[in-house]
Each structure stands twice: as C-alpha cells, then as structure tokens.
Design a protein around this motif. Structure first.
Motif, PDB file in Angstrom:
ATOM      1  N   VAL A   1       0.864  -1.193   0.000  1.00  0.00           N
ATOM      2  CA  VAL A   1       0.000   0.000   0.000  1.00  0.00           C
ATOM      3  C   VAL A   1       0.889   1.228   0.000  1.00  0.00           C
ATOM      4  N   SER A   2       0.578   2.189  -0.868  1.00  0.00           N
ATOM      5  CA  SER A   2       1.148   3.522  -0.720  1.00  0.00           C
ATOM      6  C   SER A   2       0.024   4.452  -0.314  1.00  0.00           C
ATOM      7  N   LEU A   3       0.227   5.160   0.792  1.00  0.00           N
ATOM      8  CA  LEU A   3      -0.802   6.120   1.222  1.00  0.00           C
ATOM      9  C   LEU A   3      -0.640   7.453   0.498  1.00  0.00           C
ATOM     10  N   LYS A   4       0.382   7.546  -0.366  1.00  0.00           N
ATOM     11  CA  LYS A   4       0.678   8.796  -1.084  1.00  0.00           C
ATOM     12  C   LYS A   4       0.626   9.949  -0.076  1.00  0.00           C
ATOM     13  N   MET A   5      -0.077  11.056  -0.417  1.00  0.00           N
ATOM     14  CA  MET A   5      -0.151  12.178   0.533  1.00  0.00           C
ATOM     15  C   MET A   5      -1.603  12.396   0.951  1.00  0.00           C
TER      16      MET A   5
ATOM     17  N   GLY B   1      -2.597   0.437  -9.847  1.00  0.00           N
ATOM     18  CA  GLY B   1      -3.378   1.321 -10.723  1.00  0.00           C
ATOM     19  C   GLY B   1      -4.855   1.040 -10.506  1.00  0.00           C
ATOM     20  N   SER B   2      -5.466   1.739  -9.518  1.00  0.00           N
ATOM     21  CA  SER B   2      -6.898   1.574  -9.212  1.00  0.00           C
ATOM     22  C   SER B   2      -7.234   0.143  -8.815  1.00  0.00           C
ATOM     23  N   ALA B   3      -6.280  -0.553  -8.241  1.00  0.00           N
ATOM     24  CA  ALA B   3      -6.535  -1.921  -7.765  1.00  0.00           C
ATOM     25  C   ALA B   3      -7.357  -1.858  -6.482  1.00  0.00           C
ATOM     26  N   GLY B   4      -8.278  -2.774  -6.339  1.00  0.00           N
ATOM     27  CA  GLY B   4      -9.116  -2.810  -5.139  1.00  0.00           C
ATOM     28  C   GLY B   4      -9.728  -4.178  -4.974  1.00  0.00           C
TER      29      GLY B   4
ATOM     30  N   VAL C   1      11.456   0.330   0.081  1.00  0.00           N
ATOM     31  CA  VAL C   1      11.319   1.727  -0.340  1.00  0.00           C
ATOM     32  C   VAL C   1      10.773   1.763  -1.764  1.00  0.00           C
ATOM     33  N   GLU C   2       9.854   2.687  -1.985  1.00  0.00           N
ATOM     34  CA  GLU C   2       9.273   2.846  -3.322  1.00  0.00           C
ATOM     35  C   GLU C   2      10.174   3.750  -4.160  1.00  0.00           C
ATOM     36  N   ILE C   3      10.333   3.370  -5.408  1.00  0.00           N
ATOM     37  CA  ILE C   3      11.221   4.154  -6.282  1.00  0.00           C
ATOM     38  C   ILE C   3      10.578   4.375  -7.642  1.00  0.00           C
TER      39      ILE C   3
ATOM     40  N   TRP D   1      -1.962   5.270 -17.222  1.00  0.00           N
ATOM     41  CA  TRP D   1      -3.349   5.607 -17.532  1.00  0.00           C
ATOM     42  C   TRP D   1      -4.335   4.936 -16.568  1.00  0.00           C
ATOM     43  N   ALA D   2      -3.868   3.986 -15.789  1.00  0.00           N
ATOM     44  CA  ALA D   2      -4.763   3.298 -14.837  1.00  0.00           C
ATOM     45  C   ALA D   2      -4.610   3.832 -13.415  1.00  0.00           C
ATOM     46  N   ILE D   3      -3.605   4.698 -13.200  1.00  0.00           N
ATOM     47  CA  ILE D   3      -3.398   5.266 -11.856  1.00  0.00           C
ATOM     48  C   ILE D   3      -4.401   6.393 -11.640  1.00  0.00           C
ATOM     49  N   GLY D   4      -5.095   6.357 -10.501  1.00  0.00           N
ATOM     50  CA  GLY D   4      -6.061   7.417 -10.197  1.00  0.00           C
ATOM     51  C   GLY D   4      -7.304   7.346 -11.066  1.00  0.00           C
ATOM     52  N   ALA D   5      -7.492   6.229 -11.734  1.00  0.00           N
ATOM     53  CA  ALA D   5      -8.647   6.082 -12.632  1.00  0.00           C
ATOM     54  C   ALA D   5      -9.837   5.502 -11.852  1.00  0.00           C
ATOM     55  N   LYS D   6     -10.968   5.334 -12.594  1.00  0.00           N
ATOM     56  CA  LYS D   6     -12.150   4.757 -11.930  1.00  0.00           C
ATOM     57  C   LYS D   6     -11.962   3.278 -11.690  1.00  0.00           C
TER      58      LYS D   6
ATOM     59  N   TYR E   1       4.235  -3.003 -11.693  1.00  0.00           N
ATOM     60  CA  TYR E   1       3.766  -2.593 -13.019  1.00  0.00           C
ATOM     61  C   TYR E   1       2.514  -1.740 -12.831  1.00  0.00           C
ATOM     62  N   GLU E   2       2.655  -0.461 -13.160  1.00  0.00           N
ATOM     63  CA  GLU E   2       1.548   0.475 -12.961  1.00  0.00           C
ATOM     64  C   GLU E   2       1.351   1.297 -14.234  1.00  0.00           C
ATOM     65  N   PRO E   3       0.490   0.824 -15.140  1.00  0.00           N
ATOM     66  CA  PRO E   3       0.247   1.640 -16.339  1.00  0.00           C
ATOM     67  C   PRO E   3      -0.257   3.017 -15.915  1.00  0.00           C
TER      68      PRO E   3
ATOM     69  N   LEU F   1      -0.570  -7.158  -5.546  1.00  0.00           N
ATOM     70  CA  LEU F   1      -1.098  -5.828  -5.859  1.00  0.00           C
ATOM     71  C   LEU F   1      -0.340  -4.738  -5.109  1.00  0.00           C
ATOM     72  N   PHE F   2      -0.281  -3.589  -5.754  1.00  0.00           N
ATOM     73  CA  PHE F   2       0.211  -2.385  -5.101  1.00  0.00           C
ATOM     74  C   PHE F   2      -0.983  -1.438  -5.021  1.00  0.00           C
ATOM     75  N   LEU F   3      -1.495  -1.265  -3.816  1.00  0.00           N
ATOM     76  CA  LEU F   3      -2.775  -0.579  -3.633  1.00  0.00           C
ATOM     77  C   LEU F   3      -2.604   0.907  -3.346  1.00  0.00           C
ATOM     78  N   GLY F   4      -3.564   1.676  -3.827  1.00  0.00           N
ATOM     79  CA  GLY F   4      -3.616   3.108  -3.520  1.00  0.00           C
ATOM     80  C   GLY F   4      -4.919   3.415  -2.797  1.00  0.00           C
ATOM     81  N   ARG F   5      -5.760   4.225  -3.438  1.00  0.00           N
ATOM     82  CA  ARG F   5      -7.003   4.710  -2.805  1.00  0.00           C
ATOM     83  C   ARG F   5      -7.901   3.604  -2.274  1.00  0.00           C
ATOM     84  N   PHE F   6      -7.945   2.496  -2.998  1.00  0.00           N
ATOM     85  CA  PHE F   6      -8.941   1.482  -2.624  1.00  0.00           C
ATOM     86  C   PHE F   6      -8.498   0.613  -1.447  1.00  0.00           C
TER      87      PHE F   6
HETATM   88  O1  13P Z   1      -0.226   4.571  -7.849  1.00  0.00           O
HETATM   89  C1  13P Z   1      -0.760   3.677  -7.247  1.00  0.00           C
HETATM   90  C2  13P Z   1      -0.040   2.875  -6.245  1.00  0.00           C
HETATM   91  O2  13P Z   1       1.288   3.226  -6.247  1.00  0.00           O
HETATM   92  C3  13P Z   1      -2.170   3.360  -7.467  1.00  0.00           C
HETATM   93  O3  13P Z   1      -2.962   4.343  -6.925  1.00  0.00           O
HETATM   94  P1  13P Z   1      -4.543   4.237  -7.097  1.00  0.00           P
HETATM   95  O4  13P Z   1      -4.909   2.811  -6.770  1.00  0.00           O
HETATM   96  O5  13P Z   1      -5.094   5.208  -6.122  1.00  0.00           O
HETATM   97  O6  13P Z   1      -4.863   4.538  -8.527  1.00  0.00           O
END
Ligand code: 13P
Length: 262
Positions: free
Chosen positions: A9-13, A214-217, A97-99, A176-181, A172-174, A231-236
């Motif tokens: 999981v990355s909590l980003k900011m 990339g929008s994985a949930g 560490v994420e790079i 166009w799929a990051i931050g998408a629906k 692997y994070e395309p 999976l590498f998870l973000g918002r979900f």
């Molecule tokens: O960039 C991501 C994880 O590093 C994915 O983020 P989202 O799942 O929020 O699109």
C-alpha cells in the motif's frame, strides 16, 4: 523463501498524521487476526508519508507488515537539504522503499538515471526497492511488456554492475490506470505481469516479483489469480474493510494454490 503473494500500500499524501496512525492501527488489528498471514507466505508492506514512518513502524510492530518510504535519495549522507537517505530508513527499521512512481516522474521530473541511482542506493542499504514502471498511454500488452522490460533494465542495470543483486519488486503500474475509476482489465494485467516476469527471469535481472498497481481494489486479485505476484494498492485500501476484503481474496488464492488448483 520468496513469498507467494505480495500486497503493498502507498498512502501517497492522502492522509494526515493522526489519520495515518489510526489507519495503521486498524490494519494491524485486521492483519494480526487474519488467516492469510498465518503461514508467512504473504508479503505485506505499507508506505506512509515520511513524518509518519516512526509511528507506523510502531503500529505494525509484532505484525508481518513491513514499513517503508515512498521515495529516498541516492546518496547516503551529506548536504542534500530536504532529502532522506536509505541509510536512515534502514536504521529506523524500514525494509522497503518505493522508487520511481509515475507521480514522481511527472511532478518532480525524476529521470531513469535518478531512478537507477536510487535503486542502487536502496540495495546498498538493504532495502527492497519497489520499482514502479508502466507505459504512459494505452497500448498492446506486448508493447507494455517491452517498455516495462526496458524500464526494469534501466533501473536495475547499474546496481547489477556493482554486484548489488538483492531482492527487488517490480510494480507494473500503467500510468493511464493510476487514479482512474477502475484498473486495467485482468486479461491485460495478467499478460503484462506474466510476460514481464518471464522476460526478467531469462536475463541478468533474475527472477523478480511483479505486482500490479493502478486503481486496484477488492475483486481484482480474484480475477487475476496467480497471473500477477500481487497488488500495489492506492485509494482502494483506504477503507480498512476494503483491505480486509483483499486479504480474504489473498487467503482464498493461497489456499487454492496449496491444493494445486490455482
Ligand atoms: O499509484 C498507485 C499505487 O502506487 C495506485 O494508486 P490508485 O490505486 O489510487 O490509482
């Protein structure tokens, strides 16, 4: 022994300080009692914002969840105002560490060379780099594999030349799929992750875990089966219930493969 499945999981900011600690405590509670983590063949990590790393390490103490940073600098010490070294992250107890996340390339103009230097510094400091890669525009799976293989070589090549052959994860994070629906299709993800893993296993980079972001949930892991390494998870992952649902899927998947069905 390499883990069979990876969930990062990355909590980003997104979260504040207290919010990060509260989320971490809730996830720690879920993980501690979850059957998916019983046999130790699942790898879990969380990347909070830098000021929350110490508290997050504390929250996940006595759990299998490892903590890391979303970025680091390529030197270990010196006059580099505002940066954080891999040496300090390691000293604090970080394992990962994420790079080279796409957002760092986009907003901070990170280059392939810098990403390679950071990868080298991570390995030099016994951190497992989670190296992000992926095409900017939609393309065929074959083209996506080519681009990702090239990015993997760019990132890992200099470290390999120095004999730094430690563990590394490829995310692997395309773009166009990051931050998408929704994420890329399971067919596409499966083809690219498998293709990338096979290509890297054949050449100097050696076997690498390839995970998808990339929008994985919830729901995606079940669709993917063993075609990705995890999976590498973000918002979900922000809702603890969603994180638990994904762990449930991981448990089902791990059990299915133990029984030879997966
Ligand atoms: O960039 C991501 C994880 O590093 C994915 O983020 P989202 O799942 O929020 O699109």
């Amino acid at each position: 022994m390499k883990p069979e499945l990876t969930l990062g999981v990355s909590l980003k900011m997104y979260f504040g300080y207290q919010q990060t600690l509260e989320w971490s405590r809730q996830i720690a509670e879920i993980v501690s009692h979850h059957p998916a983590t019983r046999d130790g063949n699942i790898e879990l990590f969380v990347f909070p914002s830098l000021p929350a790393i110490a508290g997050t390490l504390e929250a996940f103490r006595d759990t299998p969840v490892k903590v890391g940073a979303q970025n680091m600098f390529w030197e270990d010490t010196g006059a580099y105002t505002g940066e954080v070294s891999g040496a300090m992250l390691h000293e604090m107890g970080c394992g990962y560490v994420e790079i080279g996340h796409a957002e760092r390339r986009r907003y901070f103009a990170e280059t392939d060379r810098q990403i390679a230097d950071k990868t080298t510094a991570a390995l030099r400091n016994q951190l497992i780099p989670v190296i992000c890669m992926g095409e900017a525009e939609r393309c065929s799976a074959a083209e996506a594999i080519e681009q990702a293989v090239e990015q993997a070589h760019q990132a890992l090549g200099p470290a390999e030349k120095l004999g730094l052959t430690g563990d590394a994860i490829l995310a692997y994070e395309p773009q166009w799929a990051i931050g998408a629906k929704e994420p890329a299709s399971a067919e596409f993800i499966g083809e690219v992750c498998q293709g990338l893993a096979e290509r890297l296993a054949r050449d100097a980079s050696g076997a690498r875990r390839v995970i998808y972001g990339g929008s994985a949930g919830p729901g995606l892991l079940s669709q993917l089966g063993r075609r990705s390494g995890g999976l590498f998870l973000g918002r979900f992952s922000h809702q603890p219930a969603a994180y638990k649902a994904i762990l449930d899927e991981a448990f089902t998947l791990l059990n299915a493969s133990t029984k030879g069905n997966g």
